[in-house]
Structures are given as C-alpha cells and as structure tokens.
Write a protein that holds these residues in place. Structure first.
Motif, mmCIF file in Angstrom:
data_model
loop_
_atom_site.group_PDB
_atom_site.id
_atom_site.type_symbol
_atom_site.label_atom_id
_atom_site.label_comp_id
_atom_site.label_asym_id
_atom_site.label_seq_id
_atom_site.Cartn_x
_atom_site.Cartn_y
_atom_site.Cartn_z
ATOM 1 N N VAL A 83 -46.573 -20.131 37.832
ATOM 2 C CA VAL A 83 -45.242 -19.572 38.058
ATOM 3 C C VAL A 83 -44.930 -19.600 39.556
ATOM 4 N N PRO A 84 -43.656 -19.557 39.922
ATOM 5 C CA PRO A 84 -43.304 -19.516 41.346
ATOM 6 C C PRO A 84 -43.931 -18.307 42.032
ATOM 7 N N GLU A 85 -44.220 -18.458 43.315
ATOM 8 C CA GLU A 85 -44.911 -17.408 44.068
ATOM 9 C C GLU A 85 -44.199 -16.072 43.983
ATOM 10 N N GLU A 86 -42.870 -16.089 44.020
ATOM 11 C CA GLU A 86 -42.120 -14.828 44.013
ATOM 12 C C GLU A 86 -42.178 -14.113 42.668
ATOM 13 N N GLU A 87 -42.680 -14.783 41.629
ATOM 14 C CA GLU A 87 -42.809 -14.174 40.303
ATOM 15 C C GLU A 87 -44.252 -13.804 39.977
ATOM 16 N N CYS A 88 -45.156 -13.999 40.922
ATOM 17 C CA CYS A 88 -46.584 -13.752 40.685
ATOM 18 C C CYS A 88 -47.044 -12.469 41.365
ATOM 19 N N PRO A 89 -47.461 -11.459 40.597
ATOM 20 C CA PRO A 89 -47.910 -10.199 41.195
ATOM 21 C C PRO A 89 -49.114 -10.366 42.117
ATOM 22 N N PHE A 90 -49.969 -11.353 41.821
ATOM 23 C CA PHE A 90 -51.230 -11.471 42.554
ATOM 24 C C PHE A 90 -51.050 -11.904 44.000
#
Length: 281
Positions: A83-90
C-alpha cells in the motif's frame, strides 16, 4: 500488589492511525497522526490504570507458525507492504519506538511468535501474584481474564474494563471456556471458520452442557438437533485445529523479566514527549 500494564502496541497503533479524526503532518510534511494518537492514548491509559510495571509489544514481520496449522489463518489481512506509504501504519513505528524510549518504557517486537503469545506468557506466569491489565481490542485475550487479569478496551471516557463478569454477561461462558467458545463460532478477524449451524448462543449452550470443546466433539451423538449434531461431527477436525490456533499458552520465551519492566513516571506530557522526539517544534 504490583500492577503490570501490557499494551498490545500493534493494536493501539492501528486504532490511532485509522481512528484519529484528522491526519496530522509535521513541519516537514511527514505524517505523524498515528504517533500523536499513540503517545496521547498510552499516557491516558497509564493515568487510568496507574501501573507499577509497563511493557509495550508489537508484531514483527516474520513467518507465522500458526499458518502451518491453517493456511487460511489471517490471509484476510491487508498486506501493508503493497500500500502507499501514507496508508501504512508501520511507517510511524520508528517515531513510536523513540517515544517509548523517551518514556523509558520497555518495548519489543516479536520475531518468532505473536504479540498475544508474549502477553499470554506474562499473564499466565505472573498473574497469580501480580495484577495484570491487558490493553487491547483483541478478544482473544478474554480467555486470560481472571480475578487478577483484566482487559482494557481503551476508548477515552467510553473505555471498558473487561472482567470475568463482562465475558460471561456478553457471551454466556466463563473466560476459561472462551477459547472453546471461539473455536466453535469462529473468528472472522483471523479468518477462522467455525462450525456450521453454531452461533454464539448455541456455542454457549453446548459448553454449558458439555463444558469443553473436546467433550462437545466426544458427545456429539448426544446432541438432539440433527443438523447441529452432523455439523459438529463433520467439522470436528477443523474445530480441534481452531482450538490450537486460538488457545493462548505460556510457551513463548518472554523478552523481559518482571523486575525489568518497572515504570518510573517522570510525569511527561504527550506534548513534551513529542517535542523531545522531534515530532513537534
């Protein structure tokens, strides 16, 4: 009596990352809303529970041993590597780890097990002589609840402390039978399928009569309703596998001794922590 707060860090991160009312960027344009929410919530949980010991645990990226039992286990989860970075909690974990270090709270990331295996290990190892509070929305922890072990479902002023009475009033079974109960009904969150024709009320009735999952399976011929009887017989192997997936034990090696988890509050506010780690100016 000592009071140990065990925080399911991954669970809290997801809750804050996706539950914050707005996305927050720092002055460099970096997304930090998950970190801001995590630190604020953690400090509120600590004030709410007043622990003498604290630990926060996270699930690492590694092969999950439970998949060997059931290849479908957790395959319904999003693959955040895609997923795009801005959608990844990690992507916000490094800042969260820095915040925990600032607060001098012990943290660890699993490498060979799951977070709930560690938390179960602490509850089962120390729960006789230590009051333990597990902060998480993962219902698997309900099986660990005793007079000394509770589960905090943090939601601000609407937070719930789950006790043996809470579990019984909600599901009709005691915490000691919760793994049996969940094996029968399944768990959509972990992609675990229960037995056909068995909902929560039916599962509770079966366990009230036969006490354990093994006894339900062994006495399936005594079940009066034909469709239910056949379902238990036909799905017996899957139900036994479900129990192995769901049942939490004290088999995992723990990352810290209890005396290493002493919490000495410096009364830092979330703003002070976020400034110290560079999230706020």
């Amino acid at each position: 009596m000592d009071k140990l707060l065990l925080v399911d860090g991954s669970n809290l991160l997801f809750q804050m990352f996706f539950g914050m009312p707005a996305r927050i960027f720092n002055r460099n344009g970096k997304l930090v809303h998950g970190t801001v929410g995590f630190v604020g919530a953690l400090l509120k949980i600590i004030r709410m529970t007043n622990p003498t010991h604290v630990a926060v645990f996270f699930d690492g990226e590694h092969e999950n041993g439970r998949v060997a039992l059931n290849a479908d286990y957790k395959t319904n989860r999003i693959d955040y590597s895609k997923v795009p970075e801005e959608e990844c909690p990690f992507t916000q974990l490094p800042d969260i780890y820095a915040a925990l270090d600032c607060l001098k709270i012990k943290r660890a990331e699993t490498a060979v097990c799951e977070t709930d295996d560690w938390i179960a290990g602490y509850a089962l190892t120390y729960g006789q002589d230590t009051q333990i509070i597990i902060s998480s929305f993962d219902s698997d922890y309900f099986q660990l609840i005793t007079d000394n072990v509770s589960v905090l479902r943090y939601h601000g002023v609407k937070s719930t402390v789950c006790t043996p009475d809470y579990v019984f009033n909600r599901y009709g079974v005691s915490p000691s039978r919760y793994a049996d109960f969940k094996s029968l009904v399944g768990d959509t969150a972990d992609n675990i399928r229960g037995a056909d024709k068995v909902g929560p009320k039916t599962a509770a009735l079966l366990l009230d009569k036969f006490e354990t999952l093994d006894n339900v399976i062994a006495n399936a011929e005594r079940i009066e309703r034909l469709s239910l009887r056949n379902s238990i017989i036909e799905n017996s192997e899957r139900l036994r596998t479900n129990y192995k997936l769901i049942k939490l034990t004290d088999g995992a090696e723990l990352p810290y001794r209890l005396d290493e988890l002493v919490y000495n509050s410096e009364n830092l506010t979330s703003t002070e922590v976020l400034k110290q780690i560079g999230i706020l100016p």
